[in-house]
Scaffold this motif. Structure first.
Motif, PDB file in Angstrom:
ATOM      1  N   LEU A   3       6.757 -11.825   1.031  1.00  0.00           N
ATOM      2  CA  LEU A   3       6.252 -10.709   0.235  1.00  0.00           C
ATOM      3  C   LEU A   3       5.634  -9.658   1.156  1.00  0.00           C
ATOM      4  O   LEU A   3       4.882  -9.990   2.070  1.00  0.00           O
ATOM      5  N   LEU A   4       5.949  -8.369   0.893  1.00  0.00           N
ATOM      6  CA  LEU A   4       5.419  -7.265   1.695  1.00  0.00           C
ATOM      7  C   LEU A   4       4.365  -6.533   0.897  1.00  0.00           C
ATOM      8  O   LEU A   4       4.595  -6.143  -0.255  1.00  0.00           O
ATOM      9  N   ARG A   5       3.200  -6.340   1.518  1.00  0.00           N
ATOM     10  CA  ARG A   5       2.100  -5.661   0.835  1.00  0.00           C
ATOM     11  C   ARG A   5       1.701  -4.430   1.625  1.00  0.00           C
ATOM     12  O   ARG A   5       1.365  -4.519   2.804  1.00  0.00           O
ATOM     13  N   LYS A   6       1.739  -3.265   0.949  1.00  0.00           N
ATOM     14  CA  LYS A   6       1.363  -2.010   1.573  1.00  0.00           C
ATOM     15  C   LYS A   6      -0.153  -1.933   1.696  1.00  0.00           C
ATOM     16  O   LYS A   6      -0.892  -2.676   1.030  1.00  0.00           O
ATOM     17  N   PRO A   7      -0.675  -1.051   2.563  1.00  0.00           N
ATOM     18  CA  PRO A   7      -2.138  -0.969   2.753  1.00  0.00           C
ATOM     19  C   PRO A   7      -2.911  -0.772   1.456  1.00  0.00           C
ATOM     20  O   PRO A   7      -4.047  -1.270   1.331  1.00  0.00           O
ATOM     21  N   ASP A   8      -2.351  -0.072   0.473  1.00  0.00           N
ATOM     22  CA  ASP A   8      -3.070   0.156  -0.775  1.00  0.00           C
ATOM     23  C   ASP A   8      -2.951  -1.020  -1.730  1.00  0.00           C
ATOM     24  O   ASP A   8      -3.465  -0.969  -2.862  1.00  0.00           O
ATOM     25  N   GLY A   9      -2.255  -2.066  -1.319  1.00  0.00           N
ATOM     26  CA  GLY A   9      -2.126  -3.253  -2.159  1.00  0.00           C
ATOM     27  C   GLY A   9      -0.832  -3.351  -2.909  1.00  0.00           C
ATOM     28  O   GLY A   9      -0.551  -4.392  -3.550  1.00  0.00           O
ATOM     29  N   THR A  10      -0.015  -2.325  -2.870  1.00  0.00           N
ATOM     30  CA  THR A  10       1.267  -2.350  -3.586  1.00  0.00           C
ATOM     31  C   THR A  10       2.159  -3.455  -3.036  1.00  0.00           C
ATOM     32  O   THR A  10       2.282  -3.613  -1.816  1.00  0.00           O
ATOM     33  N   ILE A  11       2.791  -4.184  -3.955  1.00  0.00           N
ATOM     34  CA  ILE A  11       3.698  -5.266  -3.569  1.00  0.00           C
ATOM     35  C   ILE A  11       5.123  -4.728  -3.528  1.00  0.00           C
ATOM     36  O   ILE A  11       5.600  -4.112  -4.496  1.00  0.00           O
ATOM     37  N   ILE A  12       5.821  -4.995  -2.422  1.00  0.00           N
ATOM     38  CA  ILE A  12       7.212  -4.587  -2.270  1.00  0.00           C
ATOM     39  C   ILE A  12       8.065  -5.848  -2.199  1.00  0.00           C
ATOM     40  O   ILE A  12       7.856  -6.684  -1.324  1.00  0.00           O
ATOM     41  N   ARG A  13       9.007  -5.985  -3.104  1.00  0.00           N
ATOM     42  CA  ARG A  13       9.880  -7.157  -3.131  1.00  0.00           C
ATOM     43  C   ARG A  13      11.292  -6.755  -2.737  1.00  0.00           C
ATOM     44  O   ARG A  13      11.708  -5.645  -2.927  1.00  0.00           O
ATOM     45  N   PRO A  22      -7.218  -1.200   3.039  1.00  0.00           N
ATOM     46  CA  PRO A  22      -7.941  -1.102   1.753  1.00  0.00           C
ATOM     47  C   PRO A  22      -7.883  -2.364   0.889  1.00  0.00           C
ATOM     48  O   PRO A  22      -8.918  -2.799   0.369  1.00  0.00           O
ATOM     49  N   TRP A  23      -6.710  -2.967   0.730  1.00  0.00           N
ATOM     50  CA  TRP A  23      -6.661  -4.128  -0.156  1.00  0.00           C
ATOM     51  C   TRP A  23      -7.410  -5.313   0.433  1.00  0.00           C
ATOM     52  O   TRP A  23      -8.010  -6.107  -0.305  1.00  0.00           O
ATOM     53  N   VAL A  24      -7.412  -5.446   1.763  1.00  0.00           N
ATOM     54  CA  VAL A  24      -8.174  -6.518   2.407  1.00  0.00           C
ATOM     55  C   VAL A  24      -9.666  -6.304   2.203  1.00  0.00           C
ATOM     56  O   VAL A  24     -10.412  -7.234   1.849  1.00  0.00           O
ATOM     57  N   ARG A  25     -10.107  -5.084   2.417  1.00  0.00           N
ATOM     58  CA  ARG A  25     -11.526  -4.764   2.242  1.00  0.00           C
ATOM     59  C   ARG A  25     -11.974  -5.042   0.805  1.00  0.00           C
ATOM     60  O   ARG A  25     -13.072  -5.553   0.563  1.00  0.00           O
ATOM     61  N   GLN A  26     -11.108  -4.741  -0.156  1.00  0.00           N
ATOM     62  CA  GLN A  26     -11.445  -4.972  -1.559  1.00  0.00           C
ATOM     63  C   GLN A  26     -11.545  -6.462  -1.871  1.00  0.00           C
ATOM     64  O   GLN A  26     -12.450  -6.906  -2.576  1.00  0.00           O
ATOM     65  N   VAL A  27     -10.609  -7.248  -1.329  1.00  0.00           N
ATOM     66  CA  VAL A  27     -10.641  -8.696  -1.543  1.00  0.00           C
ATOM     67  C   VAL A  27     -11.916  -9.308  -0.976  1.00  0.00           C
ATOM     68  O   VAL A  27     -12.593 -10.118  -1.629  1.00  0.00           O
ATOM     69  N   LEU A  28     -12.280  -8.902   0.234  1.00  0.00           N
ATOM     70  CA  LEU A  28     -13.481  -9.462   0.858  1.00  0.00           C
ATOM     71  C   LEU A  28     -14.746  -9.049   0.113  1.00  0.00           C
ATOM     72  O   LEU A  28     -15.729  -9.807   0.050  1.00  0.00           O
TER      73      LEU A  28
END
Length: 451
Positions: free
Chosen positions: A441-451, A328-334
């Motif tokens: 940095l870890l990014r979940k499919p929905d775009g959430t950033i996990i540090r 999802p976050w990749v699709r949104q960025v594109l």
């Protein structure tokens, strides 16, 4: 005529070696070598230089430098090289290039010539081209002409300026100087200055004998090695026969590419070339009609004996791309930033995911960042890498099996946001595996950033 004929007039080679403990006493009144001075300089790109000066002084039966004895064999090799007949032009056998050597090395030389891209066919060749090359490489006259033309080319190179001088100081206060500032392998010819006389000598034994005194990690040490010239010989012969080579029909590359495109329903661009493990490979660009126009892939396709290897990376790249654009976050960025280009990167020429080196580098970088837990080592055989190219920056991400994404490399030189992230949020540090920055940095499919 000997390069050191004036030395031999006073003391022959046996006598000269006698001072090194060879057992031959110096004749009374003989003019012996009292000191050997070697100066080596190299200037490269701005502010890059190497200098090495050494003075070897005779001390009884030894030559010493800074209170250390010099290996007598190095002195013997130097004097023996200087005692050989002068060479006014390069001669094959002086380089160890005999007819037997040419016959024995022809097939390997052709492989080198094709695989480094100099063959004009990006690693592909016809039977006629191979036959021409092998025949000419085995022809001692062709090789002699190639060497002559190579050493006749005296064009200066702005970022490669060597200068080596050998001075023989005699006990009667005379000095014989051997000098070269040539950029070619072995730095031939050497200019021999003996009083008012000046001669050129193409004897490679002098080069190797002088090079033996230089530190192994120096530019001029490698340049003065015979192995350096022999490594270049396949290309030199290829240059010599270029006119005849170009008259022959070329390999039908278009048919091979068309076959790949039809088999995998893909478009292939093959402009970039890399060498890997003595092979030539395409960094082939791929794109598909049913994919977004700003997406594609780059895969390594080795070329071996007129065949493309690792073609399984093509369908793998398609699957990886489809997987990535469904995040999802990749699709949104594109969608929001159509100027961004997404590419799957398969830079492994023997597989479809990360190479073993990339796997090791990834783990090492994550450990250095204190982010060991973001990538499970057991998952490495299935992860893959993608790159987002932006107008002023780029970033490389590793996609995990659960569609989590780990930011690995990025370019912060422009100090602009990476995708939809501020540079401050990336917490970047200098990578161990790259000149660029690392994040972890870890990014979940929905775009959430996990540090």
């Amino acid at each position: 005529m000997s390069l050191v004929r004036n030395i031999r007039a006073a003391a022959n080679l046996t006598v000269l070696l006698g001072v090194l403990g060879a057992g031959a006493p110096a004749a009374p009144g003989s003019s012996l070598i009292s000191a050997i001075e070697i100066k080596s300089e190299w200037f490269g790109l701005p502010n890059v230089a190497e200098r090495y000066d050494v003075v070897l002084r005779r001390k009884g039966t030894r030559f010493v430098s800074a209170d250390r004895s010099v290996d007598p064999e190095k002195i013997r090799a130097l004097i023996a090289a200087l005692d050989q007949p002068e060479r006014p032009a390069p001669i094959n056998v002086d380089f160890g290039i005999t007819n037997a050597w040419l016959n024995r090395n022809a097939a390997r030389a052709f492989t080198v010539y094709i695989n480094n891209g100099s063959g004009g066919g990006e690693g592909f060749y016809t039977a006629a081209q191979r036959s021409l090359y092998l025949g000419e490489f085995k022809n001692s006259r062709t090789v002699a002409a190639a060497l002559a033309h190579y050493y006749a080319d005296n064009r200066p190179i702005a970022d490669d300026a060597p200068d080596v001088t050998l001075s023989l100081r005699m006990s009667d206060r005379r000095t014989i100087t051997i000098h070269s500032d040539r950029t070619q392998a072995l730095m031939l010819p050497w200019s021999v200055i003996d009083g008012p006389a000046r001669r050129n000598n193409f004897n490679p034994a002098i080069s190797e004998a002088i090079g033996a005194f230089l530190p192994r990690n120096y530019v001029n040490h490698e340049r003065l090695s015979l192995a350096t010239l022999l490594t270049m010989l396949p290309r030199l012969v290829g240059t010599e026969i270029e006119t005849a080579w170009n008259k022959l029909p070329k390999f039908d590359l278009e048919s091979l590419v068309t076959g790949l495109e039809q088999r995998y329903h893909v478009h292939v661009s093959h402009g970039d070339k890399v060498t890997s493990d003595s092979m030539l490979a395409w960094n082939a660009g791929l794109w598909w009609d049913d994919s977004l126009p700003n997406t594609g892939a780059v895969v390594s396709l080795p070329i071996v004996n007129n065949k493309i290897k690792n073609t399984e990376s093509i369908p793998a790249a398609r699957v990886f791309l489809q997987t990535t654009v469904q995040i999802p976050w990749v699709r949104q960025v594109l969608k929001n930033r159509p100027e961004i280009k997404l590419q799957v990167l398969i830079e492994n020429d023997r597989g479809t995911t990360l190479s073993s080196k990339d796997q090791a580098d990834l783990l090492a970088d994550m450990k250095a960042l204190g982010r060991e837990g973001v990538v499970d080592e057991s998952a490495l055989p299935t992860v893959f890498k993608v790159m987002f190219e932006e107008p002023r920056t780029f970033s490389e991400w590793v996609i995990l099996p659960n569609q989590d994404a780990v930011l690995w490399h990025f370019d912060d030189a422009s100090a602009v946001p990476i995708l939809d992230l501020t540079t401050d949020s990336l917490e970047g540090k200098q990578c161990h595996s790259s000149i660029f920055m690392c994040s972890g940095l870890l990014r979940k499919p929905d775009g959430t950033i996990i540090r």
